[in-house]
Design a protein around this motif. Structure first.
Motif, PDB file in Angstrom:
ATOM      1  N   GLU A 148       0.835  -1.202   0.000  1.00  0.00           N
ATOM      2  CA  GLU A 148       0.000   0.000   0.000  1.00  0.00           C
ATOM      3  C   GLU A 148       0.874   1.258   0.000  1.00  0.00           C
ATOM      4  O   GLU A 148       0.618   2.217  -0.730  1.00  0.00           O
ATOM      5  N   TYR A 152       1.247   4.111  -2.993  1.00  0.00           N
ATOM      6  CA  TYR A 152       1.065   5.541  -2.703  1.00  0.00           C
ATOM      7  C   TYR A 152       2.292   6.331  -3.158  1.00  0.00           C
ATOM      8  O   TYR A 152       2.168   7.393  -3.772  1.00  0.00           O
ATOM      9  N   ARG A 155       2.242   6.821  -6.879  1.00  0.00           N
ATOM     10  CA  ARG A 155       1.250   7.807  -7.327  1.00  0.00           C
ATOM     11  C   ARG A 155       1.736   9.226  -7.072  1.00  0.00           C
ATOM     12  O   ARG A 155       1.549  10.125  -7.903  1.00  0.00           O
ATOM     13  N   VAL A 250       6.502   8.827   3.804  1.00  0.00           N
ATOM     14  CA  VAL A 250       5.456   7.871   3.426  1.00  0.00           C
ATOM     15  C   VAL A 250       5.214   6.869   4.542  1.00  0.00           C
ATOM     16  O   VAL A 250       4.070   6.523   4.855  1.00  0.00           O
ATOM     17  N   ARG A 278       2.211  10.951   5.208  1.00  0.00           N
ATOM     18  CA  ARG A 278       1.032  10.294   4.615  1.00  0.00           C
ATOM     19  C   ARG A 278       0.054   9.931   5.727  1.00  0.00           C
ATOM     20  O   ARG A 278       0.423   9.299   6.711  1.00  0.00           O
ATOM     21  N   GLN A 280      -3.229   8.734   4.688  1.00  0.00           N
ATOM     22  CA  GLN A 280      -4.276   7.998   4.002  1.00  0.00           C
ATOM     23  C   GLN A 280      -3.976   6.499   4.061  1.00  0.00           C
ATOM     24  O   GLN A 280      -2.817   6.091   4.068  1.00  0.00           O
ATOM     25  N   GLU A 300      -4.654  15.124   0.663  1.00  0.00           N
ATOM     26  CA  GLU A 300      -5.262  13.851   0.294  1.00  0.00           C
ATOM     27  C   GLU A 300      -5.532  13.766  -1.202  1.00  0.00           C
ATOM     28  O   GLU A 300      -5.748  14.781  -1.866  1.00  0.00           O
ATOM     29  N   THR A 301      -5.516  12.555  -1.718  1.00  0.00           N
ATOM     30  CA  THR A 301      -5.863  12.325  -3.109  1.00  0.00           C
ATOM     31  C   THR A 301      -7.384  12.419  -3.247  1.00  0.00           C
ATOM     32  O   THR A 301      -8.112  12.186  -2.281  1.00  0.00           O
TER      33      THR A 301
END
Length: 474
Positions: A148, A152, A155, A250, A278, A280, A300-301
């Motif tokens: 995960e 992230y 991205r 991250v 991060r 999320q 946030e995305t």
């Protein structure tokens, strides 16, 4: 003996500090950074530069000189390693590597201004040196990050590439290498700050295309052939943060590991690089604890707006409290430049003394004096623009906003076509900021954008010329 393109100052620093691929415990032992700083301080007190140590006459006198607690005979022995220096530099050059001393003009200003005496005396590198001035987003995290976290990371890196934001990382397994490879894969740029084995990384297949295309720069503060050392890995963390505009953690453990140590050090000592984490998905406990130490949640995305704009806004939220939007708008409407300058003065007082402490030698101080003015100017513009952005959203522009104030100066420089990077250098602002202004000027019909090569030139309309004359243009 010719030492390729090395400056005399850098030759002297290498002789004092470099191991030339040997065990650092051999005699004479190369100087540590703190020991070199002591020598540099002594040189400044005596109005000398490192190059003066290469003078044969002075070397003969050096054994009788007291330089702090250092053994003068050791200094003389280090300076007599000319043959080793020549062989090492020839080897590095054949590998495509370059070397920068702390007094070289191409040495990253960000390291000197933010780290001062902790900036490495020598940097070894390969790739496009100019990338060291581009800033960007530092992306760091655990070597053992889960899928995960890796997804992230990728991205984020892809978004950076799409929006022209450089990625700065450490090249280690896990988050670091994933971020660097992901941004390169989609055409972006990256700077990797390695803790070991620069010579091997320089020829690694995964990096070859990025280096060749000028989109990747790898640097290290240790000998290019040095093997992994935990101390070096911890020490290089601050270089990653100092080279960036913002940082993203991250994945971090709590109270241990290089990611935690680097993030807490940056939060405590590198105040002008905001640290984000991060928040999320499945969030490690270390990320939550970093929030308590002053880090901020990463936007946030999805990142529908500009990621740089989101980061600037998140950074600015706690900087200057505004009572009400109406009151603030009224003040700015009356004295827009005064508010911007006052806001910037509060955050960045024009006092260069702390910046000038960075370099102990006379030659380096002279270089830093002009650099200090640059960094204060850039920060004022960044803060003023961010402040204006909070008051006047992009879909409701004010005629008195920062864009209108700088437009005449932009147009004055665009009587002949210029690319965005050259214009940013002329006006002493970030390339990303000048691109935002240029895109708006193109949309407003004030500027034309040409192709092959990509450049910008002012539309010479009568009203435009009148505006230039009014603001002192020729």
């Amino acid at each position: 003996m010719a030492y390729h393109l090395l400056s005399p100052d850098t030759q002297a620093i290498l002789l004092l500090c470099a191991s030339f691929g040997q065990n650092r415990q051999i005699e004479p032992q190369p100087l540590t950074l703190s020991e070199y700083n002591a020598v540099a301080g002594w040189l400044r007190e005596n109005e000398m530069s490192p190059r003066d140590l290469l003078n044969p006459t002075f070397k003969n006198r050096l054994s009788k000189v007291c330089v702090g607690k250092l053994d003068s005979d050791r200094l003389v022995a280090l300076l007599e390693r000319g043959v080793m220096l020549g062989l090492a530099v020839e080897k590095w050059t054949n590998q495509g590597l370059w070397v920068l001393g702390r007094g070289d003009s191409q040495y990253p200003k960000r390291l000197k201004q933010r780290l001062r005496h902790s900036a490495p005396a020598i940097l070894y590198g390969i790739g496009n040196i100019e990338l060291l001035t581009e800033g960007g987003l530092a992306v760091v995290g655990s070597r053992d990050v889960d899928e995960e976290g890796l997804g992230y990371t990728q991205r984020v890196a892809q978004a950076c590439a799409e929006q022209g934001i450089q990625v700065v990382s450490g090249g280690a397994r896990g988050v670091d290498s994933s971020a660097m490879l992901a941004v390169l894969e989609v055409g972006g740029t990256a700077v990797g700050v390695l803790a070991d084995s620069l010579s091997k990384a320089a020829v690694a297949g995964k990096y070859r295309a990025g280096i060749k295309e000028g989109r990747l720069t790898l640097i290290s503060a240790v000998d290019p052939g040095a093997s992994f050392n935990a101390g070096n890995a911890m020490g290089r963390n601050k270089y990653i943060y100092a080279l960036a505009d913002y940082a993203l953690v991250v994945s971090s453990s709590v109270g241990k590991g290089g990611t935690w140590a680097g993030a807490t050090e940056a939060l405590e000592k590198i105040k002008d690089v905001p640290v984000f984490v991060r928040m999320q998905g499945t969030v490690p406990e270390g990320n939550r604890q970093l929030l308590k130490k002053g880090a901020k949640p990463f936007p946030e995305t999805p990142w529908n707006n500009s990621l740089r704009t989101l980061l600037d806004a998140a950074t600015s939220q706690e900087v200057e409290p505004i009572k009400t939007e109406v009151e603030a708008a009224n003040v700015v409407a009356n004295e827009p430049s005064g508010v911007a300058n006052s806001f910037a003065d509060t955050l960045f007082p024009v006092n260069h003394s702390s910046i000038l402490e960075i370099e102990p030698t006379k030659a380096e101080v002279e270089a830093i004096e002009s650099e200090a003015v640059d960094v204060v100017t850039n920060k004022r513009l960044m803060v003023a623009d961010s402040f204006a952005g909070m008051l006047f959203p992009a879909n409701q522009p004010s005629p008195k906003d920062i864009y209108e104030a700088v437009l005449p100066f932009i147009l004055n420089h665009l009587e002949q076509p210029q690319d965005a990077k050259s214009l940013a250098e002329c006006l002493d602002v970030r390339k990303g900021q000048i691109e935002d202004w240029l895109n708006r000027a193109v949309k407003d019909g004030k500027v034309r954008k040409t192709k092959k090569p990509v450049a910008y030139v002012a539309n010479q309309e009568p009203a435009l010329l009148s505006l230039l004359e009014k603001n002192g243009g020729t």
